[in-house]
Design an enzyme around this catalytic site. Structure first.
Site, PDB file in Angstrom:
ATOM      1  N   ASP A  48       0.845  -1.198   0.000  1.00  0.00           N
ATOM      2  CA  ASP A  48       0.000   0.000   0.000  1.00  0.00           C
ATOM      3  C   ASP A  48       0.879   1.246   0.000  1.00  0.00           C
ATOM      4  O   ASP A  48       1.567   1.536   0.979  1.00  0.00           O
ATOM      5  CB  ASP A  48      -0.898   0.029   1.250  1.00  0.00           C
ATOM      6  N   TYR A  53       3.054   9.823  -0.898  1.00  0.00           N
ATOM      7  CA  TYR A  53       4.179   9.302  -0.104  1.00  0.00           C
ATOM      8  C   TYR A  53       5.521   9.487  -0.823  1.00  0.00           C
ATOM      9  O   TYR A  53       6.579   9.231  -0.242  1.00  0.00           O
ATOM     10  CB  TYR A  53       4.014   7.804   0.227  1.00  0.00           C
ATOM     11  N   LYS A  78      -2.853   5.650  -4.019  1.00  0.00           N
ATOM     12  CA  LYS A  78      -3.910   6.623  -3.714  1.00  0.00           C
ATOM     13  C   LYS A  78      -3.693   7.907  -4.503  1.00  0.00           C
ATOM     14  O   LYS A  78      -2.549   8.359  -4.657  1.00  0.00           O
ATOM     15  CB  LYS A  78      -3.903   6.971  -2.219  1.00  0.00           C
ATOM     16  N   HIS A 111      -7.477   9.388  -1.658  1.00  0.00           N
ATOM     17  CA  HIS A 111      -6.752   9.402  -0.376  1.00  0.00           C
ATOM     18  C   HIS A 111      -7.588   9.990   0.768  1.00  0.00           C
ATOM     19  O   HIS A 111      -7.447   9.593   1.931  1.00  0.00           O
ATOM     20  CB  HIS A 111      -5.458  10.199  -0.543  1.00  0.00           C
ATOM     21  N   ILE A 241      -2.613  -3.227   6.959  1.00  0.00           N
ATOM     22  CA  ILE A 241      -1.433  -2.861   6.155  1.00  0.00           C
ATOM     23  C   ILE A 241      -0.349  -2.248   7.053  1.00  0.00           C
ATOM     24  O   ILE A 241       0.000  -1.078   6.915  1.00  0.00           O
ATOM     25  CB  ILE A 241      -1.833  -1.890   5.016  1.00  0.00           C
ATOM     26  N   LYS A 243       3.046  -0.945   8.651  1.00  0.00           N
ATOM     27  CA  LYS A 243       4.262  -0.381   8.055  1.00  0.00           C
ATOM     28  C   LYS A 243       5.466  -0.687   8.935  1.00  0.00           C
ATOM     29  O   LYS A 243       5.413  -0.539  10.158  1.00  0.00           O
ATOM     30  CB  LYS A 243       4.104   1.141   7.921  1.00  0.00           C
ATOM     31  N   SER A 244       6.554  -1.091   8.328  1.00  0.00           N
ATOM     32  CA  SER A 244       7.843  -1.087   9.022  1.00  0.00           C
ATOM     33  C   SER A 244       8.935  -0.992   7.970  1.00  0.00           C
ATOM     34  O   SER A 244       8.754  -1.412   6.831  1.00  0.00           O
ATOM     35  CB  SER A 244       8.039  -2.347   9.875  1.00  0.00           C
ATOM     36  N   ARG A 249      10.797  -6.678  11.982  1.00  0.00           N
ATOM     37  CA  ARG A 249       9.388  -6.347  12.240  1.00  0.00           C
ATOM     38  C   ARG A 249       8.509  -6.686  11.042  1.00  0.00           C
ATOM     39  O   ARG A 249       7.352  -7.082  11.199  1.00  0.00           O
ATOM     40  CB  ARG A 249       9.249  -4.865  12.572  1.00  0.00           C
ATOM     41  N   ASN A 253       5.349  -9.016  11.557  1.00  0.00           N
ATOM     42  CA  ASN A 253       3.979  -8.561  11.279  1.00  0.00           C
ATOM     43  C   ASN A 253       3.208  -9.486  10.339  1.00  0.00           C
ATOM     44  O   ASN A 253       1.985  -9.414  10.275  1.00  0.00           O
ATOM     45  CB  ASN A 253       4.003  -7.136  10.711  1.00  0.00           C
TER      46      ASN A 253
HETATM   47  P1  NDP Z   1       1.276   1.201  11.798  1.00  0.00           P
HETATM   48  O1  NDP Z   1       0.182   0.875  12.745  1.00  0.00           O
HETATM   49  O2  NDP Z   1       1.533   0.282  10.674  1.00  0.00           O
HETATM   50  O3  NDP Z   1       2.601   1.396  12.653  1.00  0.00           O
HETATM   51  C1  NDP Z   1       3.804   1.782  12.073  1.00  0.00           C
HETATM   52  C2  NDP Z   1       4.777   2.141  13.172  1.00  0.00           C
HETATM   53  O4  NDP Z   1       5.004   0.991  13.977  1.00  0.00           O
HETATM   54  C3  NDP Z   1       6.109   2.557  12.673  1.00  0.00           C
HETATM   55  O5  NDP Z   1       6.597   3.548  13.575  1.00  0.00           O
HETATM   56  C4  NDP Z   1       6.963   1.287  12.765  1.00  0.00           C
HETATM   57  O6  NDP Z   1       8.311   1.637  12.958  1.00  0.00           O
HETATM   58  C5  NDP Z   1       6.379   0.618  13.985  1.00  0.00           C
HETATM   59  N1  NDP Z   1       6.325  -0.852  13.944  1.00  0.00           N
HETATM   60  C6  NDP Z   1       6.043  -1.630  12.877  1.00  0.00           C
HETATM   61  N2  NDP Z   1       5.999  -2.913  13.221  1.00  0.00           N
HETATM   62  C7  NDP Z   1       6.254  -2.965  14.546  1.00  0.00           C
HETATM   63  C8  NDP Z   1       6.337  -4.024  15.469  1.00  0.00           C
HETATM   64  N3  NDP Z   1       6.144  -5.273  15.071  1.00  0.00           N
HETATM   65  N4  NDP Z   1       6.611  -3.704  16.752  1.00  0.00           N
HETATM   66  C9  NDP Z   1       6.803  -2.432  17.148  1.00  0.00           C
HETATM   67  N5  NDP Z   1       6.726  -1.382  16.315  1.00  0.00           N
HETATM   68  C10 NDP Z   1       6.458  -1.645  15.020  1.00  0.00           C
HETATM   69  O7  NDP Z   1       1.006   2.697  11.311  1.00  0.00           O
HETATM   70  P2  NDP Z   1       1.001   3.498   9.946  1.00  0.00           P
HETATM   71  O8  NDP Z   1       0.426   4.809  10.294  1.00  0.00           O
HETATM   72  O9  NDP Z   1       2.280   3.456   9.247  1.00  0.00           O
HETATM   73  O10 NDP Z   1      -0.094   2.778   9.051  1.00  0.00           O
HETATM   74  C11 NDP Z   1       0.212   1.682   8.213  1.00  0.00           C
HETATM   75  C12 NDP Z   1      -0.012   2.032   6.768  1.00  0.00           C
HETATM   76  O11 NDP Z   1      -1.332   2.536   6.562  1.00  0.00           O
HETATM   77  C13 NDP Z   1       0.872   3.182   6.253  1.00  0.00           C
HETATM   78  O12 NDP Z   1       2.195   2.819   6.027  1.00  0.00           O
HETATM   79  C14 NDP Z   1       0.119   3.575   5.007  1.00  0.00           C
HETATM   80  O13 NDP Z   1       0.357   2.635   3.978  1.00  0.00           O
HETATM   81  C15 NDP Z   1      -1.317   3.502   5.522  1.00  0.00           C
HETATM   82  N6  NDP Z   1      -1.777   4.814   6.043  1.00  0.00           N
HETATM   83  C16 NDP Z   1      -2.784   5.443   5.350  1.00  0.00           C
HETATM   84  C17 NDP Z   1      -3.292   6.645   5.768  1.00  0.00           C
HETATM   85  C18 NDP Z   1      -4.388   7.257   4.987  1.00  0.00           C
HETATM   86  O14 NDP Z   1      -4.708   8.438   5.226  1.00  0.00           O
HETATM   87  N7  NDP Z   1      -4.999   6.565   4.059  1.00  0.00           N
HETATM   88  C19 NDP Z   1      -2.758   7.342   6.945  1.00  0.00           C
HETATM   89  C20 NDP Z   1      -1.727   6.595   7.640  1.00  0.00           C
HETATM   90  C21 NDP Z   1      -1.292   5.371   7.195  1.00  0.00           C
HETATM   91  P3  NDP Z   1       9.516   1.019  12.068  1.00  0.00           P
HETATM   92  O15 NDP Z   1       9.249   1.346  10.630  1.00  0.00           O
HETATM   93  O16 NDP Z   1      10.692   1.714  12.632  1.00  0.00           O
HETATM   94  O17 NDP Z   1       9.496  -0.459  12.328  1.00  0.00           O
END
Ligand code: NDP
Length: 297
Positions: A48, A53, A78, A111, A241, A243-244, A249, A253
Site C-alpha cells: 500500500d 508518499y 492513492k 486518499h 497494512i 508499516k515497518s 518487524r 507482522n
Molecule cells: P502502523 O500501525 O503500521 O505502525 C507503524 C509504526 O510501527 C512505525 O513507527 C513502525 O516503525 C512501527 N512498527 C512496525 N511494526 C512494529 C512491530 N512489530 N513492533 C513495534 N513497532 C512496530 O502505522 P502506519 O500509520 O504506518 O499505518 C500503516 C499504513 O497505513 C501506512 O504505512 C500507510 O500505507 C497507511 N496509512 C494510510 C493513511 C491514509 O490516510 N490513508 C494514513 C496513515 C497510514 P519502524 O518502521 O521503525 O518499524
C-alpha cells in the site's frame, strides 16, 4: 526463512486481495526499496503506497527486482487531493502507473474526501469508475471517508467503492463507518493497524504497544502486541497494512496466521476504543492546508 502464505479477502467485484499488506507511509524513498524487497521475500504480496508518499517509484523498483510475477502481486495506491477532478484524476493514474512501472494498478483509491470541494471529489471518483471500466485498475475505493461522505458518493456512484481505508486500531475503532461500509459491500482496510499513529503523533492517549490488556493477551499466546493487534483486525474481517522499515518487524507482522484470539480476547480488545482519532479530522483536509503538486513520472 519460509515465506508465509497470506489469506485473501474477496472485494465486492470478485477481485481477491491479500488480507495483509505492507504500508509505506513515512518510509523514506531511499529505504523503500529494501523494505518492500524484504516484505516480498518474506511472503507479502500486497503493498500500500500513495502518490503523496513520494515513494511509488521505489516500490516499483523493488517489485521488479524481486522477480515475483506481477500477477501474484497486489499494488494499491492513492490519488492525492490536488489531483481531484475528472481529467486530473485520469492523469493521476498515469503518473502513479508510470512511477510504479505497471500497466494496471490493482486498487486505486481516493486518499481523502475533500469536503470543502466535494464536487471535485465526486469527479475524481467518476474518473476511477472510467479507469475501472477501461481495465486500467482492477478495483477502486476511498480512504478516510465517513458516513457523511460515503452517502453522497453512493448516491452518484455507479460502482460502490470496494474498500474504505480508515484509521482503525484498538484505541480508535470507527464502528459506525465500518458498519455502514459492511452494509454497502465496502471492505474496511485499517491504516495504523498496530496503532502507529498513537506513537508517532502526540495525542491524548499513549501507545497501543504498551497497553496492558494487549500485553497480557500477547503473553498468553507467545506473540507480540503488534501481532495481537493485527490478528484482531484480521479476525474482524478487515484488511491490515502494517508499516515497518525493519526486516525483523516486517517478518514479525506477517507471522500472524498460526494463532487465534478467543471471543473473550476479541471482546477485551474491542473494549479499548477511546473514540479519539489520531489522524486529522477529515473536514480539516483542504486544498489550502494540504494541497501540493504531485510531480509527473
Ligand atoms: P502502523 O500501525 O503500521 O505502525 C507503524 C509504526 O510501527 C512505525 O513507527 C513502525 O516503525 C512501527 N512498527 C512496525 N511494526 C512494529 C512491530 N512489530 N513492533 C513495534 N513497532 C512496530 O502505522 P502506519 O500509520 O504506518 O499505518 C500503516 C499504513 O497505513 C501506512 O504505512 C500507510 O500505507 C497507511 N496509512 C494510510 C493513511 C491514509 O490516510 N490513508 C494514513 C496513515 C497510514 P519502524 O518502521 O521503525 O518499524
Amino acid at each position: 526463512m519460509t515465506a508465509t502464505t497470506i489469506p485473501s479477502l474477496k472485494l465486492n467485484n470478485g477481485v481477491e486481495m491479500p488480507a495483509l499488506g505492507l504500508g509505506v507511509f513515512q518510509t523514506p524513498p531511499d529505504e523503500t526499496r529494501d523494505a518492500v524487497r524484504s516484505a516480498l521475500d518474506g511472503g507479502y504480496r500486497h503493498i500500500d503506497t500513495a502518490a503523496a508518499y513520494a515513494n511509488e517509484r521505489e516500490v516499483g523498483e523493488a517489485v521488479r527486482d524481486s522477480g515475483v510475477d506481477r500477477s501474484q502481486l497486489f499494488l494499491e495506491t492513492k490519488v492525492w487531493i490536488s489531483d481531484y477532478g475528472y481529467d486530473e484524476t485520469l492523469h493521476a493514474f498515469e503518473k502513479s502507473a508510470r512511477k510504479l512501472g505497471v500497466e494496471q494498478i490493482d486498487l486505486l483509491i481516493l486518499h481523502q474526501p475533500l469536503p470543502s470541494a466535494f464536487d471535485r471529489t465526486l469527479e475524481a471518483y467518476r474518473a476511477l469508475e472510467t479507469l475501472l471500466a477501461d481495465e486500467k485498475v482492477r478495483a477502486i475505493g476511498v480512504s478516510n471517508f465517513m458516513v457523511e461522505h460515503l452517502t453522497p458518493l453512493l448516491n452518484q456512484a455507479t460502482v460502490a467503492p470496494a474498500v474504505n481505508q480508515i484509521e482503525c486500531h484498538p484505541y480508535f475503532q470507527q464502528r459506525e463507518v465500518q458498519k455502514f461500509g459492511a452494509e454497502h459491500g465496502i471492505l474496511t482496510q485499517a491504516w495504523s493497524p498496530i496503532g502507529g499513529i498513537t506513537f508517532y503523533r502526540d495525542g491524548s492517549h499513549g501507545s497501543t504497544l504498551d497497553d496492558p490488556v494487549i500485553g497480557d493477551i500477547a503473553r498468553a499466546h507467545g506473540k507480540t502486541p503488534a501481532q495481537v493487534m493485527l490478528r484482531w483486525g484480521l479476525q474482524h474481517g478487515r484488511s491490515v497494512i502494517p508499516k515497518s522499515t525493519k526486516p525483523s518487524r516486517i517478518a514479525e507482522n506477517i507471522d500472524v496466521f498460526d494463532f487465534e484470539l478467543s471471543a473473550d480476547e476479541m471482546t477485551a480488545i474491542d473494549g479499548l476504543d477511546t473514540g479519539r482519532r489520531g489522524g486529522p479530522e477529515p473536514d480539516a483536509i483542504t486544498l489550502d492546508a494540504f494541497g501540493r503538486e504531485i510531480p509527473d513520472a
